[in-house]
Design a protein around this motif. Structure first.
Motif, PDB file in Angstrom:
ATOM      1  N   TRP A 347     107.947  33.443 119.979  1.00 26.35           N
ATOM      2  CA  TRP A 347     107.919  34.197 118.725  1.00 26.35           C
ATOM      3  C   TRP A 347     106.508  34.735 118.511  1.00 26.35           C
ATOM      4  O   TRP A 347     105.548  33.976 118.513  1.00 26.35           O
ATOM      5  N   ASN A 349     104.145  36.395 115.816  1.00 26.48           N
ATOM      6  CA  ASN A 349     104.032  36.581 114.375  1.00 26.48           C
ATOM      7  C   ASN A 349     102.672  37.202 114.064  1.00 26.48           C
ATOM      8  O   ASN A 349     101.626  36.621 114.389  1.00 26.48           O
ATOM      9  N   CYS A 371     111.919  27.546 118.997  1.00 25.85           N
ATOM     10  CA  CYS A 371     110.974  28.371 119.751  1.00 25.85           C
ATOM     11  C   CYS A 371     110.120  27.481 120.653  1.00 25.85           C
ATOM     12  O   CYS A 371     109.733  26.372 120.275  1.00 25.85           O
TER      13      CYS A 371
END
Length: 412
Positions: A347, A349, A371
């Protein structure tokens, strides 16, 4: 004018002194040029100042741009020289020159080595140095174009700088690693014996396996699937993430998707040869950009579509800030299903690199337990580091990364 202009003068010392004066003025007179000048003086002793001028000029000057410097040095060395060149070609002596040259006759008539020096140089008068001349000056060192953009947010970059980011990302994923498949191919350094080719060749030698054929595992690039959020909360990062998807689509043959309220496949569009044209066509294809976000709905649409087989055994990269209008329970359910099918889930971000970051968004908190990696992706440097981290995750065959421990779940 005497028949021998340099009679009784050490030719080698004369040539070295004149060459040193030329080098001080910026004329590159090297050892080879000095040797040529000494040999020319020995082969044809000059009987006039004009002959000495042309002998020195032919021997010591190699570039047309140095002729004016040579003329100034020659004029400063010899007092009141006769006209050597036309007025338009000959430079006048510099005014206020500090160096004064006094001819010194040799002590002996011997023209061999040590026969005498051509002149003596009086010490020049040194004026008081000004403060500007003595001040310490250091060159200003500036970072390169890439290093200067490393920590700047994406919303502060212009179109040319974002294009530079795309080129750097393509170079970062150029050596995308491969994985070992279950298929085998004939290879001389293979660890296994290929039975069928070996038996087929044994038919030629009375069924005696004289020639052993070996095989090796076939390696293919690890499949990559990228899903990037282009909603309103990701407006500043949308264009940079499109360049990230294009880098993986071109280099690693990845499947790339953009999502906001619905899922849009951009694999074919982003493989355009022109980066600017590819990003422009991708932006036009995503009609729901800068709207709401439905992460769970779009992930479920991917897993139920005919592109679901691309996820099997692939590294799935999701670029989003975690803000989701779908219920967190639905996102957790679809992430669990995605986790069972994918090889790794990473992931990205853009807010993970901020000091004191915690996954307080409901969607991010629900997806985090499934994740393998949570990486910051809010700056130029973050994306380059993320590309290298993805390669390290892909290279670990048979090694399971520990899942991340999520922060206390806060429903926003």
């Amino acid at each position: 004018m005497s028949p021998a202009l340099l009679h009784g003068i050490d030719r080698a010392a004369f040539a070295v002194a004149l060459a040193g004066r030329l080098r001080h003025a910026g004329v590159p007179a090297g050892l080879t040029d000095v040797d040529d000048f000494v040999r020319a003086l020995a082969a044809s002793p000059p009987d006039s100042m004009s002959t000495l001028y042309w002998t020195a000029r032919i021997s010591l000057v190699r570039r047309h741009s140095d002729l004016a410097k040579f003329d100034r040095v020659f004029t400063a060395v010899f007092a009141d020289p006769p006209p050597l060149l036309p007025p338009s070609r000959s430079a006048p002596p510099a005014e206020g020159h500090d160096d004064v040259y006094v001819p010194v006759p040799a002590d002996t008539d011997d023209t061999g080595p040590g026969g005498g020096l051509p002149w003596a140089t009086l010490p020049p008068a040194v004026a008081e140095a000004t403060e500007a001349d003595t001040a310490l000056r250091l060159p200003e060192r500036r970072p390169s174009a890439l290093a200067g953009l490393a920590d700047r947010p994406f919303d502060e970059l212009d179109a040319a700088q974002v294009t530079m980011l795309g080129d750097a990302l393509r170079a970062a994923v150029a050596g995308w690693p491969t994985r070992r498949t279950r298929r085998h191919a004939v290879g001389s350094a293979g660890p296994r014996i290929a039975l069928r080719p070996t038996i087929a060749r044994a038919r030629r030698t009375g069924w005696e396996p004289v020639e052993i054929v070996r095989e090796r595992p076939v390696r293919r690039p690890r499949r990559v699937v990228l899903l990037c959020d282009v909603s309103e909360s990701m407006r500043a990062q949308a264009t940079a993430y499109l360049h990230l998807m294009r880098a993986f689509a071109v280099v690693a043959d990845a499947e790339v998707f953009a999502f906001a309220t619905r899922l849009t496949r951009l694999t074919v569009v982003l493989r355009h040869t022109s980066a600017a044209e590819a990003v422009a066509q991708a932006s036009a294809a995503v009609t729901d950009r800068y709207g709401g976000t439905r992460i769970a709905t779009n992930l479920r649409a991917l897993l139920t579509s005919h592109h679901a087989d691309a996820v099997r055994g692939a590294v799935v990269v999701i670029g989003s800030d975690g803000w989701d209008s779908d219920p967190p329970d639905e996102l957790a359910t679809v992430m669990a299903r995605l986790r069972r099918r994918a090889y790794r889930i990473v992931w990205l971000n853009p807010r993970a690199g901020a000091p004191g970051f915690a996954p307080r968004a409901a969607g991010m908190s629900a997806a985090l337990p499934y994740c393998d990696r949570l990486l910051p992706a809010g700056t130029f440097q973050d994306l380059l580091v993320a590309a290298r981290q993805l390669q390290s995750v892909t290279c670990t065959d048979g090694l399971k990364w520990p899942t991340l421990t999520p922060a206390p779940r806060i429903i926003a």
